[in-house]
Motif scaffolding. Structure first.
Motif, PDB file in Angstrom:
ATOM      1  N   GLN A 118     -10.046 -30.070  -1.878  1.00 35.17           N
ATOM      2  CA  GLN A 118      -9.783 -29.770  -3.274  1.00 35.17           C
ATOM      3  C   GLN A 118      -9.072 -28.412  -3.346  1.00 35.17           C
ATOM      4  O   GLN A 118      -9.480 -27.454  -2.701  1.00 35.17           O
ATOM      5  N   PHE A 119      -8.010 -28.350  -4.133  1.00 32.91           N
ATOM      6  CA  PHE A 119      -7.226 -27.122  -4.235  1.00 32.91           C
ATOM      7  C   PHE A 119      -7.458 -26.454  -5.586  1.00 32.91           C
ATOM      8  O   PHE A 119      -7.587 -27.123  -6.616  1.00 32.91           O
ATOM      9  N   TYR A 120      -7.498 -25.120  -5.560  1.00 32.54           N
ATOM     10  CA  TYR A 120      -7.771 -24.326  -6.747  1.00 32.54           C
ATOM     11  C   TYR A 120      -6.770 -23.173  -6.822  1.00 32.54           C
ATOM     12  O   TYR A 120      -6.071 -22.873  -5.854  1.00 32.54           O
ATOM     13  N   VAL A 121      -6.725 -22.519  -7.975  1.00 36.15           N
ATOM     14  CA  VAL A 121      -5.821 -21.393  -8.179  1.00 36.15           C
ATOM     15  C   VAL A 121      -6.623 -20.187  -8.651  1.00 36.15           C
ATOM     16  O   VAL A 121      -7.492 -20.303  -9.525  1.00 36.15           O
ATOM     17  N   THR A 122      -6.347 -19.032  -8.057  1.00 34.54           N
ATOM     18  CA  THR A 122      -7.034 -17.814  -8.478  1.00 34.54           C
ATOM     19  C   THR A 122      -6.480 -17.312  -9.800  1.00 34.54           C
ATOM     20  O   THR A 122      -5.360 -17.645 -10.194  1.00 34.54           O
TER      21      THR A 122
ATOM     22  N   ALA B  45       0.564 -28.609  -9.881  1.00 33.32           N
ATOM     23  CA  ALA B  45       0.352 -30.023  -9.559  1.00 33.32           C
ATOM     24  C   ALA B  45       1.424 -30.545  -8.604  1.00 33.32           C
ATOM     25  O   ALA B  45       1.127 -31.309  -7.670  1.00 33.32           O
ATOM     26  N   GLU B  46       2.670 -30.120  -8.795  1.00 32.15           N
ATOM     27  CA  GLU B  46       3.740 -30.543  -7.900  1.00 32.15           C
ATOM     28  C   GLU B  46       3.580 -29.932  -6.516  1.00 32.15           C
ATOM     29  O   GLU B  46       3.832 -30.584  -5.497  1.00 32.15           O
ATOM     30  N   GLN B  47       3.153 -28.674  -6.472  1.00 30.93           N
ATOM     31  CA  GLN B  47       2.918 -28.031  -5.175  1.00 30.93           C
ATOM     32  C   GLN B  47       1.842 -28.768  -4.383  1.00 30.93           C
ATOM     33  O   GLN B  47       2.006 -29.043  -3.189  1.00 30.93           O
ATOM     34  N   VAL B  48       0.734 -29.089  -5.040  1.00 31.17           N
ATOM     35  CA  VAL B  48      -0.368 -29.763  -4.366  1.00 31.17           C
ATOM     36  C   VAL B  48       0.048 -31.162  -3.923  1.00 31.17           C
ATOM     37  O   VAL B  48      -0.311 -31.618  -2.830  1.00 31.17           O
ATOM     38  N   ALA B  49       0.836 -31.842  -4.740  1.00 29.10           N
ATOM     39  CA  ALA B  49       1.255 -33.205  -4.404  1.00 29.10           C
ATOM     40  C   ALA B  49       2.098 -33.251  -3.135  1.00 29.10           C
ATOM     41  O   ALA B  49       2.132 -34.271  -2.441  1.00 29.10           O
ATOM     42  N   ARG B  50       2.763 -32.160  -2.812  1.00 29.85           N
ATOM     43  CA  ARG B  50       3.640 -32.136  -1.635  1.00 29.85           C
ATOM     44  C   ARG B  50       2.935 -31.645  -0.364  1.00 29.85           C
ATOM     45  O   ARG B  50       3.546 -31.595   0.700  1.00 29.85           O
ATOM     46  N   ILE B  51       1.671 -31.270  -0.489  1.00 28.26           N
ATOM     47  CA  ILE B  51       0.934 -30.799   0.690  1.00 28.26           C
ATOM     48  C   ILE B  51       0.575 -31.991   1.578  1.00 28.26           C
ATOM     49  O   ILE B  51       0.058 -33.003   1.104  1.00 28.26           O
ATOM     50  N   HIS B  52       0.856 -31.878   2.864  1.00 32.36           N
ATOM     51  CA  HIS B  52       0.536 -32.931   3.827  1.00 32.36           C
ATOM     52  C   HIS B  52      -0.795 -32.608   4.492  1.00 32.36           C
ATOM     53  O   HIS B  52      -0.987 -31.516   5.016  1.00 32.36           O
ATOM     54  N   LEU B  53      -1.695 -33.572   4.468  1.00 30.26           N
ATOM     55  CA  LEU B  53      -3.020 -33.401   5.068  1.00 30.26           C
ATOM     56  C   LEU B  53      -3.039 -33.996   6.481  1.00 30.26           C
ATOM     57  O   LEU B  53      -2.166 -34.788   6.848  1.00 30.26           O
ATOM     58  N   PRO B  54      -4.013 -33.623   7.297  1.00 29.94           N
ATOM     59  CA  PRO B  54      -4.026 -34.060   8.690  1.00 29.94           C
ATOM     60  C   PRO B  54      -4.046 -35.570   8.884  1.00 29.94           C
ATOM     61  O   PRO B  54      -3.550 -36.076   9.888  1.00 29.94           O
ATOM     62  N   ASP B  55      -4.626 -36.312   7.924  1.00 29.23           N
ATOM     63  CA  ASP B  55      -4.706 -37.767   8.085  1.00 29.23           C
ATOM     64  C   ASP B  55      -3.459 -38.471   7.561  1.00 29.23           C
ATOM     65  O   ASP B  55      -3.432 -39.702   7.458  1.00 29.23           O
TER      66      ASP B  55
END
Length: 268
Positions: free
Chosen positions: A10-14, A255-265
């Motif tokens: 889960q990603f959050y923003v400070t 939201a666009e930044q998080v959508a482009r993050i690639h996870l290990p799986d």
């Protein structure tokens, strides 16, 4: 038999706070927890996407109107030392290197305090006590080492280093500020390049390079430096090509930044 899918990070923003690198700016970070049996793989994957580790958290800048901060790494296959860097190696080659487990000691903390008082007396870490220092060093769910540099049994420099699948990540380094002639900050990086070469690892991750920030200018002096910008690693050919201008469209929505993050799986 029940099958469960791994829980995606889960990603959050400070909340915005004053930028430590560029005066008059506000910084904001995108972050996620680093924990569980996938911690190593998550750290490897997100480090390649511009994230950095701080204890059990992975983060990268996500400021609303500024994209000056760029993750930086050295391609060790392209690195050749400059004349001044060769002199640094020669002046400090008497130091003895020792790699230890990430366990905080009183000697390390004494050197850490001396470094902060001499170089960063008004910084965000200036009030760290021994317990907070120990947490910074010891709270790591991945493969980490403390690289110590000694002279006559006296501690001169330390670097908390993560071992990634494609390189070494210099999480935090500190050194004796009285030994200015040794250029220990530069020497630690040069020695990590050597360690990476000896281990057959292609990169040394340096943290963030920030054009316009005098604190970060030294990183651009290393040949083979790459910066993570526009979703890709690019060779830094000319530092002056990058600027620190503020623009309301310089960063994409969270939201666009998080959508482009690639996870290990393999998922986004």
């Amino acid at each position: 038999m029940r099958h469960t899918l791994p829980i995606a990070p889960q990603f959050y923003v400070t909340a915005p706070q004053p930028c430590p690198y560029l005066e008059g700016r506000m910084e904001r970070k995108l972050f996620t927890a680093l924990q569980g049996e996938m911690a190593d793989k998550l750290n490897d994957s997100l480090s390649k996407q511009g994230f950095r580790r701080s204890q059990n958290v992975l983060y990268r800048p996500s400021c609303a109107e500024c994209s000056a901060c760029m993750s930086a790494r050295i391609d060790v296959s392209l690195f050749t030392p400059s004349r001044s860097q060769r002199r640094v190696n020669k002046r400090a080659d008497h130091l003895k290197r020792r790699a230890t487990s990430p366990w905080a000691t009183e000697d390390q903390y004494a050197l850490f305090r001396k470094y902060l008082d001499g170089r960063h007396a008004t910084g965000g870490m200036a009030d760290m006590d021994m317990f907070e220092f120990a947490a910074m060093v010891e709270e790591t769910p991945i493969r980490s080492r403390l690289i110590e540099y000694e002279e006559d049994n006296s501690l001169r420099a330390v670097c908390l280093t993560d071992i990634l699948d494609d390189g070494l990540s210099m999480v935090y380094s500190f050194f004796d500020p009285d030994l200015e002639k040794l250029s220990l900050g530069t020497y630690i990086i040069l020695d990590h390049i050597k360690i990476a070469q000896d281990l057959g690892l292609p990169y040394v991750y340096l943290g963030y390079w920030v054009p316009g920030s005098p604190k970060m200018g030294y990183k651009a002096k290393f040949k083979g430096l790459e910066v993570y910008t526009g979703g890709a690693w690019k060779q830094l050919s000319d530092p002056s090509e990058h600027d620190a201008d503020v623009h309301p469209l310089s960063t994409d929505p969270i939201a666009e930044q998080v959508a482009r993050i690639h996870l290990p799986d393999g998922r986004n």
